[in-house]
Design a protein around this motif. Structure first.
Motif, PDB file in Angstrom:
ATOM      1  N   LYS A 119      29.600 -68.289  26.961  1.00  0.00           N
ATOM      2  CA  LYS A 119      29.972 -67.364  25.786  1.00  0.00           C
ATOM      3  C   LYS A 119      29.514 -65.844  26.184  1.00  0.00           C
ATOM      4  O   LYS A 119      30.269 -64.643  26.224  1.00  0.00           O
ATOM      5  CB  LYS A 119      29.275 -67.740  24.374  1.00  0.00           C
ATOM      6  CG  LYS A 119      29.990 -68.678  23.762  1.00  0.00           C
ATOM      7  CD  LYS A 119      29.509 -68.971  22.516  1.00  0.00           C
ATOM      8  CE  LYS A 119      30.300 -70.367  21.727  1.00  0.00           C
ATOM      9  NZ  LYS A 119      29.582 -70.569  20.351  1.00  0.00           N
ATOM     10  N   HIS A 120      28.506 -65.826  26.685  1.00  0.00           N
ATOM     11  CA  HIS A 120      27.940 -64.526  27.289  1.00  0.00           C
ATOM     12  C   HIS A 120      28.542 -63.740  28.310  1.00  0.00           C
ATOM     13  O   HIS A 120      28.879 -62.653  28.459  1.00  0.00           O
ATOM     14  CB  HIS A 120      26.351 -64.589  27.813  1.00  0.00           C
ATOM     15  CG  HIS A 120      25.831 -63.207  28.693  1.00  0.00           C
ATOM     16  ND1 HIS A 120      25.494 -62.134  27.909  1.00  0.00           N
ATOM     17  CD2 HIS A 120      25.679 -63.431  29.880  1.00  0.00           C
ATOM     18  CE1 HIS A 120      25.275 -61.515  28.810  1.00  0.00           C
ATOM     19  NE2 HIS A 120      25.248 -62.038  29.947  1.00  0.00           N
ATOM     20  N   LYS A 121      28.947 -64.669  29.393  1.00  0.00           N
ATOM     21  CA  LYS A 121      29.782 -64.248  30.570  1.00  0.00           C
ATOM     22  C   LYS A 121      31.012 -63.731  30.300  1.00  0.00           C
ATOM     23  O   LYS A 121      31.565 -62.769  30.662  1.00  0.00           O
ATOM     24  CB  LYS A 121      29.706 -65.362  31.507  1.00  0.00           C
ATOM     25  CG  LYS A 121      28.454 -65.795  32.109  1.00  0.00           C
ATOM     26  CD  LYS A 121      27.887 -64.854  32.996  1.00  0.00           C
ATOM     27  CE  LYS A 121      26.617 -65.201  33.776  1.00  0.00           C
ATOM     28  NZ  LYS A 121      26.008 -64.295  34.555  1.00  0.00           N
ATOM     29  N   LEU A 122      31.880 -64.611  29.414  1.00  0.00           N
ATOM     30  CA  LEU A 122      33.188 -64.276  29.055  1.00  0.00           C
ATOM     31  C   LEU A 122      33.240 -63.022  27.948  1.00  0.00           C
ATOM     32  O   LEU A 122      33.994 -62.164  28.162  1.00  0.00           O
ATOM     33  CB  LEU A 122      33.623 -65.385  27.981  1.00  0.00           C
ATOM     34  CG  LEU A 122      33.995 -66.685  28.790  1.00  0.00           C
ATOM     35  CD1 LEU A 122      34.846 -67.656  27.952  1.00  0.00           C
ATOM     36  CD2 LEU A 122      35.041 -66.454  30.159  1.00  0.00           C
ATOM     37  N   ASN A 125      32.911 -74.588  19.283  1.00  0.00           N
ATOM     38  CA  ASN A 125      31.637 -74.883  19.225  1.00  0.00           C
ATOM     39  C   ASN A 125      31.211 -75.587  20.422  1.00  0.00           C
ATOM     40  O   ASN A 125      29.882 -75.656  20.747  1.00  0.00           O
ATOM     41  CB  ASN A 125      31.519 -75.997  17.945  1.00  0.00           C
ATOM     42  CG  ASN A 125      31.678 -74.979  16.623  1.00  0.00           C
ATOM     43  OD1 ASN A 125      31.240 -73.964  16.625  1.00  0.00           O
ATOM     44  ND2 ASN A 125      32.082 -75.936  15.437  1.00  0.00           N
ATOM     45  N   ASN A 126      31.893 -76.050  21.232  1.00  0.00           N
ATOM     46  CA  ASN A 126      31.775 -76.976  22.477  1.00  0.00           C
ATOM     47  C   ASN A 126      31.110 -75.901  23.609  1.00  0.00           C
ATOM     48  O   ASN A 126      30.744 -76.376  24.763  1.00  0.00           O
ATOM     49  CB  ASN A 126      32.669 -77.777  22.762  1.00  0.00           C
ATOM     50  CG  ASN A 126      32.743 -78.929  21.862  1.00  0.00           C
ATOM     51  OD1 ASN A 126      31.953 -79.400  21.253  1.00  0.00           O
ATOM     52  ND2 ASN A 126      33.833 -79.467  21.566  1.00  0.00           N
ATOM     53  N   THR A 127      31.477 -74.602  23.472  1.00  0.00           N
ATOM     54  CA  THR A 127      31.246 -73.830  24.626  1.00  0.00           C
ATOM     55  C   THR A 127      29.663 -73.353  24.482  1.00  0.00           C
ATOM     56  O   THR A 127      29.183 -72.911  23.502  1.00  0.00           O
ATOM     57  CB  THR A 127      32.090 -72.497  24.301  1.00  0.00           C
ATOM     58  OG1 THR A 127      33.503 -72.633  24.290  1.00  0.00           O
ATOM     59  CG2 THR A 127      31.881 -71.470  25.427  1.00  0.00           C
ATOM     60  N   ASN A 128      29.160 -73.367  25.787  1.00  0.00           N
ATOM     61  CA  ASN A 128      27.697 -73.088  25.555  1.00  0.00           C
ATOM     62  C   ASN A 128      27.605 -71.690  25.709  1.00  0.00           C
ATOM     63  O   ASN A 128      28.197 -70.936  25.853  1.00  0.00           O
ATOM     64  CB  ASN A 128      26.877 -73.887  27.102  1.00  0.00           C
ATOM     65  CG  ASN A 128      27.524 -73.198  28.461  1.00  0.00           C
ATOM     66  OD1 ASN A 128      27.630 -72.078  28.372  1.00  0.00           O
ATOM     67  ND2 ASN A 128      27.851 -74.161  28.981  1.00  0.00           N
ATOM     68  N   GLU A 129      26.217 -71.219  25.278  1.00  0.00           N
ATOM     69  CA  GLU A 129      25.893 -69.788  25.241  1.00  0.00           C
ATOM     70  C   GLU A 129      26.025 -69.111  26.515  1.00  0.00           C
ATOM     71  O   GLU A 129      26.510 -67.723  26.447  1.00  0.00           O
ATOM     72  CB  GLU A 129      24.428 -69.596  24.596  1.00  0.00           C
ATOM     73  CG  GLU A 129      24.240 -70.063  23.098  1.00  0.00           C
ATOM     74  CD  GLU A 129      25.294 -69.525  22.314  1.00  0.00           C
ATOM     75  OE1 GLU A 129      25.316 -68.248  22.241  1.00  0.00           O
ATOM     76  OE2 GLU A 129      25.708 -70.363  21.429  1.00  0.00           O
ATOM     77  N   THR A 130      25.735 -69.741  27.681  1.00  0.00           N
ATOM     78  CA  THR A 130      25.792 -68.787  28.757  1.00  0.00           C
ATOM     79  C   THR A 130      27.122 -68.659  29.141  1.00  0.00           C
ATOM     80  O   THR A 130      27.448 -67.274  29.376  1.00  0.00           O
ATOM     81  CB  THR A 130      25.255 -69.664  29.946  1.00  0.00           C
ATOM     82  OG1 THR A 130      23.648 -70.166  29.822  1.00  0.00           O
ATOM     83  CG2 THR A 130      25.563 -68.967  31.559  1.00  0.00           C
TER      84      THR A 130
END
Length: 353
Positions: free
Chosen positions: A61-64, A54-59
């Motif tokens: 997450k998108h890149k990964l 939950n601490n991972t930002n959306e950017t």
């Protein structure tokens, strides 16, 4: 925390054996490399865990997620060996993973090479800390060499370890990020000892052809934008290649060394002027302006390493019917030939392009 793969300790043992057996006087350097790489491996987290966090930002997450998609595409559409590479993530906490030193004589474009156990000789030497790279570069400069230190975002361990995704990858725009994955995986497909230009040009060709297929399958509009970017890239490469040819002719001439130095300075000044003229025409971006500061033979060679044989490899790919397995087999066979034959074959392909 990450975990070591089952073959890690045996791989390390083998590498250390080769280093000791080589009788190399720079054992401290190899210890530095091992320590640096092991620190990456020890900080790994599975990408799937990072995506669920939950601490991972959306950017991020998108890149990964994009990297996982690129891995799958590389395997299914490019025939690359993916294994477990780029399934782990490391928060690097610095801008670059390593800093490479490049060097060349003052009046020659022949790059200085460093030789390593197992890997052979390469036209650069890497350090995990910028200060060590700069110190080594200064020592080489005192020997009269042109030097350049450049930060590196990624490197391939050629299958010895499971290469992780590094946080600095995520600074790239989407298309460059996908291309980076294709490029690094290509190094594991084919690697020829003692030929940096061959290896990097091959990987760049796979990157560019892979991106062409990626965009054609995903979004034709983005493919058109990519094609324009590629044209800009080639304009830059052509500018550097023309300058290197001028310098090569100068260095092989009968002029005195002082005359060569004076004319070298003029040629490099003209290069900056030509670049600015291309910017005015809209063919190149102002973003590259600082690259032309303190230009020298070593810095020019970094472009040659990655691009010299790219048109030849792309032509070879076409001749193999755009068939990836056939292309890789052709490249591997060519790599077994003496370097003079390899270069002649690539030169012929380049001229026919």
């Amino acid at each position: 925390m990450g975990r070591y793969n089952p073959g890690l300790l045996s791989n390390l043992t083998l590498i250390i054996f080769f280093m000791l057996a080589s009788g190399c006087s720079s054992i401290n350097y190899y210890q530095h490399l091992l320590k640096g790489h092991l620190s990456l491996l020890s900080d790994r987290r599975p990408i799937e865990d990072v995506l669920k966090d939950n601490n991972t930002n959306e950017t991020t997450k998108h890149k990964l997620g994009l990297i996982l998609e690129a891995r799958a595409f590389a395997q299914s559409h490019l025939g690359l060996k993916v294994g477990d590479h780029y399934t782990q993530y490391v928060d690097l906490k610095r801008n670059f993973v390593i800093w490479n030193i490049f060097a060349a004589p003052e009046l020659s474009l022949t790059p200085k090479t460093w030789c390593y156990p197992i890997l052979g000789c390469m036209g650069y030497r890497g350090y995990y800390t910028q200060s060590q790279a700069m110190s080594e570069a200064e020592a080489l400069k005192q020997e009269g060499l042109d030097t350049y230190v450049g930060g590196v975002n990624a490197y391939s361990t050629l299958g010895w370890f499971e290469d992780p995704v590094l946080s600095n990858f995520l600074r790239y725009p989407d298309e460059r990020l996908v291309g980076l994955i294709f490029h690094e995986l290509a190094h594991q497909q084919v690697y020829i000892k003692n030929d940096t230009v061959f290896n990097e040009s091959f990987a760049t060709a796979v990157e560019l052809e892979g991106l062409r297929l990626w965009f054609q399958s995903k979004d034709e509009d983005k493919f058109e934008a990519y094609a324009k970017q590629n044209h800009v890239r080639q304009t830059f490469v052509n500018l550097i290649n023309d300058t290197r040819e001028e310098l090569s002719n100068l260095y092989s001439s009968n002029q005195s060394d002082q005359s060569k130095r004076n004319n070298k300075r003029i040629i490099l000044e003209n290069l900056k002027a030509k670049y600015l003229a291309e910017v005015e025409k809209g063919n190149l971006s102002k973003a590259s302006a600082t690259w032309f500061d303190e230009i020298n033979n070593a810095k020019l060679n970094t472009v040659a390493f990655y691009h010299d044989w790219v048109p030849a490899f792309r032509q070879a790919f076409k001749k193999q019917g755009n068939n990836w397995p056939a292309f890789y087999e052709w490249v591997a066979k060519l790599g077994k030939q003496p370097k003079s034959i390899r270069n002649k074959t690539l030169q012929n392909l380049q001229q026919a392009n």
